[in-house]
Design a protein around this motif. Structure first.
Motif, PDB file in Angstrom:
ATOM      1  N   SER A 110     -14.517   6.844 160.189  1.00  0.00           N
ATOM      2  CA  SER A 110     -14.856   7.719 158.918  1.00  0.00           C
ATOM      3  C   SER A 110     -15.838   8.657 159.523  1.00  0.00           C
ATOM      4  O   SER A 110     -16.924   8.637 160.065  1.00  0.00           O
ATOM      5  CB  SER A 110     -15.566   7.024 157.852  1.00  0.00           C
ATOM      6  OG  SER A 110     -14.599   5.991 157.444  1.00  0.00           O
ATOM      7  N   THR A 143      -5.994  -3.562 157.544  1.00  0.00           N
ATOM      8  CA  THR A 143      -6.682  -2.190 156.834  1.00  0.00           C
ATOM      9  C   THR A 143      -5.659  -1.260 156.652  1.00  0.00           C
ATOM     10  O   THR A 143      -5.221  -0.669 155.780  1.00  0.00           O
ATOM     11  CB  THR A 143      -8.016  -1.713 157.612  1.00  0.00           C
ATOM     12  OG1 THR A 143      -8.864  -2.650 157.550  1.00  0.00           O
ATOM     13  CG2 THR A 143      -8.341  -0.408 156.740  1.00  0.00           C
ATOM     14  N   TYR A 146      -2.755  -2.026 154.261  1.00  0.00           N
ATOM     15  CA  TYR A 146      -3.069  -1.652 152.886  1.00  0.00           C
ATOM     16  C   TYR A 146      -3.185  -0.141 152.642  1.00  0.00           C
ATOM     17  O   TYR A 146      -2.588   0.115 151.603  1.00  0.00           O
ATOM     18  CB  TYR A 146      -4.402  -2.049 152.566  1.00  0.00           C
ATOM     19  CG  TYR A 146      -4.659  -3.905 152.584  1.00  0.00           C
ATOM     20  CD1 TYR A 146      -3.480  -4.542 152.241  1.00  0.00           C
ATOM     21  CD2 TYR A 146      -5.791  -4.568 152.997  1.00  0.00           C
ATOM     22  CE1 TYR A 146      -3.777  -5.805 152.137  1.00  0.00           C
ATOM     23  CE2 TYR A 146      -5.933  -5.809 153.242  1.00  0.00           C
ATOM     24  CZ  TYR A 146      -4.964  -6.632 152.899  1.00  0.00           C
ATOM     25  OH  TYR A 146      -4.746  -7.968 152.558  1.00  0.00           O
ATOM     26  N   ILE A 147      -3.966   0.605 153.261  1.00  0.00           N
ATOM     27  CA  ILE A 147      -4.052   1.942 153.199  1.00  0.00           C
ATOM     28  C   ILE A 147      -3.097   2.604 153.390  1.00  0.00           C
ATOM     29  O   ILE A 147      -2.667   3.837 152.392  1.00  0.00           O
ATOM     30  CB  ILE A 147      -5.342   2.365 154.055  1.00  0.00           C
ATOM     31  CG1 ILE A 147      -6.571   1.619 153.479  1.00  0.00           C
ATOM     32  CG2 ILE A 147      -5.618   3.891 154.002  1.00  0.00           C
ATOM     33  CD1 ILE A 147      -7.861   2.077 154.344  1.00  0.00           C
ATOM     34  N   GLN A 148      -2.230   2.645 154.092  1.00  0.00           N
ATOM     35  CA  GLN A 148      -0.608   3.504 154.277  1.00  0.00           C
ATOM     36  C   GLN A 148       0.068   3.282 153.159  1.00  0.00           C
ATOM     37  O   GLN A 148       0.813   4.320 152.961  1.00  0.00           O
ATOM     38  CB  GLN A 148      -0.091   2.971 155.595  1.00  0.00           C
ATOM     39  CG  GLN A 148       0.525   1.587 155.602  1.00  0.00           C
ATOM     40  CD  GLN A 148       1.048   1.614 156.795  1.00  0.00           C
ATOM     41  OE1 GLN A 148       1.253   2.185 157.747  1.00  0.00           O
ATOM     42  NE2 GLN A 148       1.767   0.309 157.100  1.00  0.00           N
ATOM     43  N   GLU A 150      -1.056   3.715 150.076  1.00  0.00           N
ATOM     44  CA  GLU A 150      -1.670   4.384 148.957  1.00  0.00           C
ATOM     45  C   GLU A 150      -1.135   5.812 148.901  1.00  0.00           C
ATOM     46  O   GLU A 150      -0.468   6.456 149.693  1.00  0.00           O
ATOM     47  CB  GLU A 150      -3.315   4.531 149.169  1.00  0.00           C
ATOM     48  CG  GLU A 150      -3.984   3.016 149.077  1.00  0.00           C
ATOM     49  CD  GLU A 150      -5.253   3.245 149.486  1.00  0.00           C
ATOM     50  OE1 GLU A 150      -5.861   2.155 149.305  1.00  0.00           O
ATOM     51  OE2 GLU A 150      -5.846   4.000 149.975  1.00  0.00           O
ATOM     52  N   TRP A 152      -2.404   9.628 148.042  1.00  0.00           N
ATOM     53  CA  TRP A 152      -3.626  10.290 148.211  1.00  0.00           C
ATOM     54  C   TRP A 152      -3.090  11.792 147.820  1.00  0.00           C
ATOM     55  O   TRP A 152      -3.733  12.816 148.523  1.00  0.00           O
ATOM     56  CB  TRP A 152      -4.064  10.275 149.503  1.00  0.00           C
ATOM     57  CG  TRP A 152      -5.160   9.015 149.271  1.00  0.00           C
ATOM     58  CD1 TRP A 152      -4.560   7.937 149.411  1.00  0.00           C
ATOM     59  CD2 TRP A 152      -6.658   9.175 149.094  1.00  0.00           C
ATOM     60  NE1 TRP A 152      -5.851   6.862 149.244  1.00  0.00           N
ATOM     61  CE2 TRP A 152      -7.027   7.664 148.978  1.00  0.00           C
ATOM     62  CE3 TRP A 152      -7.422   9.943 148.910  1.00  0.00           C
ATOM     63  CZ2 TRP A 152      -8.143   7.180 148.593  1.00  0.00           C
ATOM     64  CZ3 TRP A 152      -8.799   9.662 148.691  1.00  0.00           C
ATOM     65  CH2 TRP A 152      -9.367   8.364 148.693  1.00  0.00           C
ATOM     66  N   VAL A 195     -10.688  -1.793 149.339  1.00  0.00           N
ATOM     67  CA  VAL A 195     -10.452  -2.188 150.563  1.00  0.00           C
ATOM     68  C   VAL A 195     -11.773  -2.177 151.237  1.00  0.00           C
ATOM     69  O   VAL A 195     -12.362  -1.056 151.822  1.00  0.00           O
ATOM     70  CB  VAL A 195      -9.331  -1.478 151.417  1.00  0.00           C
ATOM     71  CG1 VAL A 195      -9.123  -2.267 152.955  1.00  0.00           C
ATOM     72  CG2 VAL A 195      -7.974  -1.755 150.694  1.00  0.00           C
ATOM     73  N   SER A 198     -11.362  -4.930 155.754  1.00  0.00           N
ATOM     74  CA  SER A 198      -9.846  -5.464 155.835  1.00  0.00           C
ATOM     75  C   SER A 198      -9.406  -6.445 154.395  1.00  0.00           C
ATOM     76  O   SER A 198      -8.562  -7.020 154.439  1.00  0.00           O
ATOM     77  CB  SER A 198      -9.180  -5.996 157.013  1.00  0.00           C
ATOM     78  OG  SER A 198     -10.257  -7.258 157.462  1.00  0.00           O
ATOM     79  N   LEU A 200      -8.858  -6.969 150.584  1.00  0.00           N
ATOM     80  CA  LEU A 200      -8.363  -6.276 149.395  1.00  0.00           C
ATOM     81  C   LEU A 200      -8.915  -7.142 148.352  1.00  0.00           C
ATOM     82  O   LEU A 200      -8.652  -8.197 148.096  1.00  0.00           O
ATOM     83  CB  LEU A 200      -6.764  -6.081 149.606  1.00  0.00           C
ATOM     84  CG  LEU A 200      -5.996  -5.609 148.401  1.00  0.00           C
ATOM     85  CD1 LEU A 200      -6.420  -4.103 148.024  1.00  0.00           C
ATOM     86  CD2 LEU A 200      -4.549  -5.682 148.558  1.00  0.00           C
ATOM     87  N   TYR A 258      -9.096   4.103 144.007  1.00  0.00           N
ATOM     88  CA  TYR A 258      -9.191   3.368 145.338  1.00  0.00           C
ATOM     89  C   TYR A 258     -10.634   3.348 145.737  1.00  0.00           C
ATOM     90  O   TYR A 258     -11.256   4.185 145.474  1.00  0.00           O
ATOM     91  CB  TYR A 258      -8.459   4.232 146.533  1.00  0.00           C
ATOM     92  CG  TYR A 258      -6.972   4.295 146.005  1.00  0.00           C
ATOM     93  CD1 TYR A 258      -6.081   3.068 145.861  1.00  0.00           C
ATOM     94  CD2 TYR A 258      -6.296   5.396 146.156  1.00  0.00           C
ATOM     95  CE1 TYR A 258      -4.701   3.369 145.719  1.00  0.00           C
ATOM     96  CE2 TYR A 258      -4.752   5.620 145.738  1.00  0.00           C
ATOM     97  CZ  TYR A 258      -4.076   4.592 145.852  1.00  0.00           C
ATOM     98  OH  TYR A 258      -2.837   4.490 145.321  1.00  0.00           O
ATOM     99  N   HIS A 260     -12.639   2.509 149.409  1.00  0.00           N
ATOM    100  CA  HIS A 260     -12.597   2.155 150.907  1.00  0.00           C
ATOM    101  C   HIS A 260     -13.863   2.070 151.446  1.00  0.00           C
ATOM    102  O   HIS A 260     -14.870   3.041 151.246  1.00  0.00           O
ATOM    103  CB  HIS A 260     -11.689   3.222 151.770  1.00  0.00           C
ATOM    104  CG  HIS A 260     -10.449   3.213 151.353  1.00  0.00           C
ATOM    105  ND1 HIS A 260      -9.847   4.609 151.856  1.00  0.00           N
ATOM    106  CD2 HIS A 260      -9.564   2.820 150.646  1.00  0.00           C
ATOM    107  CE1 HIS A 260      -8.544   4.631 151.236  1.00  0.00           C
ATOM    108  NE2 HIS A 260      -8.292   3.452 150.718  1.00  0.00           N
TER     109      HIS A 260
END
Length: 266
Positions: A110, A143, A146-148, A150, A152, A195, A198, A200, A258, A260
């Motif tokens: 991040s 991770t 899960y995130i891919q 979403e 955005w 998330v 990792s 959820l 969401y 993260h």
């Protein structure tokens, strides 16, 4: 007399040009995302030569500590499996999440990038939370999984929360460990997903902390993008022990969709 008049006219013209340059400087979304893309390219290649770093007063920070950009995580080429950025034209800053799940060394990163004087042509600060094996709940492939999934995409104007509300929700989330009432002040969506590393949790408003710690999560730095409905807060997660941390929240239609978290164990 003529010579004096000409000299005065030239001085006035230069002053007008300088004034115009200062007024026309503007922190644009396009400029912020271009700088974020150059950061992504640098991380993918492990080469910082393409970054337009400020000639003076440039700061690189990694996991809440000043570091040498030439020896930090940016010096390592990473296979990037997910790259997503948001832009804050008010603070002249951007936020980028990178996930490297299939390379030789996994990372979830991040990063906030900051610019001075509304000038996105040079980077004043790169502020990174870099999590790898050993970080809290770390499992980069999970991770990524899960995130891919979403969405955005940019929100329609009627679905956007204001800047003050986004910041308030980001702060309230981080305050849950010290304030027993903070959790109930957050507008949880019924279909929200959280998330943490990792792990959820769905709906994300379940199993929440309600105070108990005496230490507020401090050193907060914000990137807020109203068009995406997001706030990212880099901080020191002091409530559980001075851990470098990123919390990102997205609101859709005024409700949390969401969350993260990226947290580094020290």
């Amino acid at each position: 007399m003529l010579r004096l008049y000409i000299r005065s006219a030239i001085t006035a013209a230069i002053a007008m040009m300088t004034s115009f340059t200062e007024v026309s400087a503007e922190c644009t979304r396009e400029g912020l995302l271009a700088a974020a893309n150059s950061y992504f390219a640098a991380q993918a290649s492990g080469n910082i030569d393409g970054l337009k770093l400020a000639a003076t007063n440039f700061t690189y920070q990694e996991n809440n500590k000043a570091a040498d950009i030439k020896t930090g995580v940016l010096s390592q080429p990473l296979k990037i499996d997910l790259n997503r950025s948001t832009a804050d034209t008010t603070a002249c800053a951007s936020y980028t999440m990178l996930i490297s799940a299939t390379g030789s060394k996994p990372y979830v990163i991040s990063t906030q990038i900051r610019h001075e004087d509304e000038d996105t042509s040079s980077i004043a600060m790169i502020d990174t939370i870099a999590a790898t094996t050993g970080a809290l709940f770390f499992n980069a492939p999970r991770t990524l999984e899960y995130i891919q999934k979403e969405n955005w995409d940019t929100l329609e104007e009627g679905q956007r929360a204001g800047r003050d509300e986004l910041k308030r929700v980001g702060d309230a989330y981080l305050d849950m460990w010290t304030d027993a009432t903070a959790a109930d002040s957050i507008p949880w969506g019924t279909d929200c997903e959280r998330v943490e590393g990792s792990q959820l949790t769905r709906p994300c408003g379940a199993t929440l902390p309600r105070g108990g710690s005496q230490k507020r999560n401090g050193n907060r730095r914000y990137v807020i993008d109203e068009t995406i409905g997001s706030v990212d807060v880099l901080c020191s997660f002091d409530s559980l022990g001075n851990m470098p941390d990123s919390h990102e929240v997205r609101l859709e239609g005024g409700k949390v969709k969401y969350v993260h978290t990226v947290t580094v164990m020290q």
